[in-house]
Design a protein around this motif. Structure first.
Motif, PDB file in Angstrom:
ATOM      1  N   LYS A   1     -47.249  35.677  19.306  1.00  0.00           N
ATOM      2  CA  LYS A   1     -45.926  35.066  19.458  1.00  0.00           C
ATOM      3  C   LYS A   1     -44.800  35.995  18.993  1.00  0.00           C
ATOM      4  O   LYS A   1     -43.650  35.804  19.355  1.00  0.00           O
ATOM      5  CB  LYS A   1     -45.870  33.738  18.708  1.00  0.00           C
ATOM      6  CG  LYS A   1     -46.003  33.844  17.204  1.00  0.00           C
ATOM      7  CD  LYS A   1     -45.915  32.467  16.544  1.00  0.00           C
ATOM      8  CE  LYS A   1     -46.091  32.514  15.064  1.00  0.00           C
ATOM      9  NZ  LYS A   1     -45.165  33.325  14.326  1.00  0.00           N
ATOM     10  N   ASP A   2     -45.140  37.035  18.212  1.00  0.00           N
ATOM     11  CA  ASP A   2     -44.131  37.949  17.674  1.00  0.00           C
ATOM     12  C   ASP A   2     -44.025  39.265  18.434  1.00  0.00           C
ATOM     13  O   ASP A   2     -43.258  40.157  18.044  1.00  0.00           O
ATOM     14  CB  ASP A   2     -44.442  38.237  16.201  1.00  0.00           C
ATOM     15  CG  ASP A   2     -44.403  36.976  15.351  1.00  0.00           C
ATOM     16  OD1 ASP A   2     -43.527  36.125  15.601  1.00  0.00           O
ATOM     17  OD2 ASP A   2     -45.258  36.845  14.451  1.00  0.00           O
ATOM     18  N   ILE A   3     -44.787  39.392  19.528  1.00  0.00           N
ATOM     19  CA  ILE A   3     -44.793  40.648  20.278  1.00  0.00           C
ATOM     20  C   ILE A   3     -43.401  40.983  20.818  1.00  0.00           C
ATOM     21  O   ILE A   3     -42.954  42.126  20.755  1.00  0.00           O
ATOM     22  CB  ILE A   3     -45.824  40.603  21.427  1.00  0.00           C
ATOM     23  CG1 ILE A   3     -47.240  40.590  20.848  1.00  0.00           C
ATOM     24  CG2 ILE A   3     -45.641  41.788  22.366  1.00  0.00           C
ATOM     25  CD1 ILE A   3     -48.321  40.384  21.885  1.00  0.00           C
ATOM     26  N   GLY A   4     -42.690  39.989  21.330  1.00  0.00           N
ATOM     27  CA  GLY A   4     -41.357  40.234  21.888  1.00  0.00           C
ATOM     28  C   GLY A   4     -40.422  40.864  20.871  1.00  0.00           C
ATOM     29  O   GLY A   4     -39.751  41.857  21.166  1.00  0.00           O
ATOM     30  N   GLY A   5     -40.381  40.310  19.676  1.00  0.00           N
ATOM     31  CA  GLY A   5     -39.530  40.870  18.619  1.00  0.00           C
ATOM     32  C   GLY A   5     -39.954  42.275  18.226  1.00  0.00           C
ATOM     33  O   GLY A   5     -39.118  43.145  17.976  1.00  0.00           O
TER      34      GLY A   5
ATOM     35  N   LEU B   1     -41.430  44.476  20.165  1.00  0.00           N
ATOM     36  CA  LEU B   1     -41.022  45.381  21.236  1.00  0.00           C
ATOM     37  C   LEU B   1     -39.531  45.697  21.167  1.00  0.00           C
ATOM     38  O   LEU B   1     -39.112  46.833  21.388  1.00  0.00           O
ATOM     39  CB  LEU B   1     -41.380  44.785  22.601  1.00  0.00           C
ATOM     40  CG  LEU B   1     -42.869  44.746  22.923  1.00  0.00           C
ATOM     41  CD1 LEU B   1     -43.106  43.925  24.190  1.00  0.00           C
ATOM     42  CD2 LEU B   1     -43.433  46.141  23.068  1.00  0.00           C
ATOM     43  N   ILE B   2     -38.738  44.701  20.837  1.00  0.00           N
ATOM     44  CA  ILE B   2     -37.297  44.932  20.675  1.00  0.00           C
ATOM     45  C   ILE B   2     -37.042  45.885  19.509  1.00  0.00           C
ATOM     46  O   ILE B   2     -36.239  46.810  19.613  1.00  0.00           O
ATOM     47  CB  ILE B   2     -36.546  43.593  20.489  1.00  0.00           C
ATOM     48  CG1 ILE B   2     -36.577  42.803  21.804  1.00  0.00           C
ATOM     49  CG2 ILE B   2     -35.115  43.821  20.020  1.00  0.00           C
ATOM     50  CD1 ILE B   2     -36.090  41.375  21.681  1.00  0.00           C
TER      51      ILE B   2
ATOM     52  N   ARG C   1     -37.889  49.371  20.642  1.00  0.00           N
ATOM     53  CA  ARG C   1     -36.854  49.904  21.520  1.00  0.00           C
ATOM     54  C   ARG C   1     -35.621  50.334  20.719  1.00  0.00           C
ATOM     55  O   ARG C   1     -34.983  51.327  21.025  1.00  0.00           O
ATOM     56  CB  ARG C   1     -36.462  48.874  22.574  1.00  0.00           C
ATOM     57  CG  ARG C   1     -35.415  49.428  23.551  1.00  0.00           C
ATOM     58  CD  ARG C   1     -34.895  48.395  24.509  1.00  0.00           C
ATOM     59  NE  ARG C   1     -34.218  47.361  23.748  1.00  0.00           N
ATOM     60  CZ  ARG C   1     -34.142  46.096  24.105  1.00  0.00           C
ATOM     61  NH1 ARG C   1     -34.703  45.681  25.197  1.00  0.00           N
ATOM     62  NH2 ARG C   1     -33.496  45.224  23.368  1.00  0.00           N
TER      63      ARG C   1
ATOM     64  N   ALA D   1     -50.891  44.379  18.403  1.00  0.00           N
ATOM     65  CA  ALA D   1     -50.745  42.948  18.666  1.00  0.00           C
ATOM     66  C   ALA D   1     -52.099  42.260  18.502  1.00  0.00           C
ATOM     67  O   ALA D   1     -53.095  42.709  19.071  1.00  0.00           O
ATOM     68  CB  ALA D   1     -50.208  42.716  20.071  1.00  0.00           C
TER      69      ALA D   1
END
Length: 161
Positions: free
Chosen positions: A138-142, A144-145, A148, A158
């Motif tokens: 569930k924390d992968i998006g954060g 990745l940000i 970046r 992950a």
């Protein structure tokens, strides 16, 4: 031997020194080219490694000494973009282990050989293991940000289960 590692923040200096750096350069605050040339008495480095991407390959090539070697890990090499690459006798190597799976047994064996070599270097203490952060799915998006935006140190893995 001198080992120069660039980083996005001076707060990472202890980390890069733990990885084996004799010199750390914050590329947001300092001119990397000038710093490398100062450290090497205007000679440049024997080997540079681009593991960042974007236009970092141009910088990595610019700090090479005569007959220096650059290893590119992120993108396709473009020697025509590297100033005086031919007259400086530079050599370039593209390393793309991640695509080895596309080439059957030969590609898989290449990846296996690299893994065995890295494992041996780890066992002999020639490599330091980077900081490892495990994030939940569930924390992968954060994560990745953060990657970046260059707000991470080490490697992020992950956890899918």
């Amino acid at each position: 031997m001198e080992t120069i590692i660039t980083t996005s923040s001076s707060k990472n200096y202890p980390y890069v020194h733990a990885l084996g750096a004799t010199h750390a350069i914050n590329y947001h605050d300092l001119n990397v080219f000038e710093q490398v040339m100062d450290i090497t008495n205007q000679q440049g480095v024997d080997v540079s490694l681009d593991c960042v991407g974007r236009d970092n390959d141009i910088l990595a090539a610019s700090v090479l000494r005569y007959e220096g070697c650059m290893v590119e890990l992120v993108k396709t090499l473009t020697p025509n973009n590297y100033q005086d690459a031919f007259t400086r006798g530079l050599s370039f190597h593209q390393l793309s282990l991640g695509s080895g799976h596309r080439y059957g047994a030969y590609g898989r064996n290449t990846i296996i050989k690299a893994g065995i070599a890295i494992s041996a270097m780890l066992e002999e203490g020639q490599l330091n293991v980077p900081k490892l952060e495990i994030v939940n799915f569930k924390d992968i998006g954060g994560a990745l940000i953060d990657m970046r935006n260059e707000r991470t140190v080490g490697k992020i893995v992950a956890k899918l289960i």
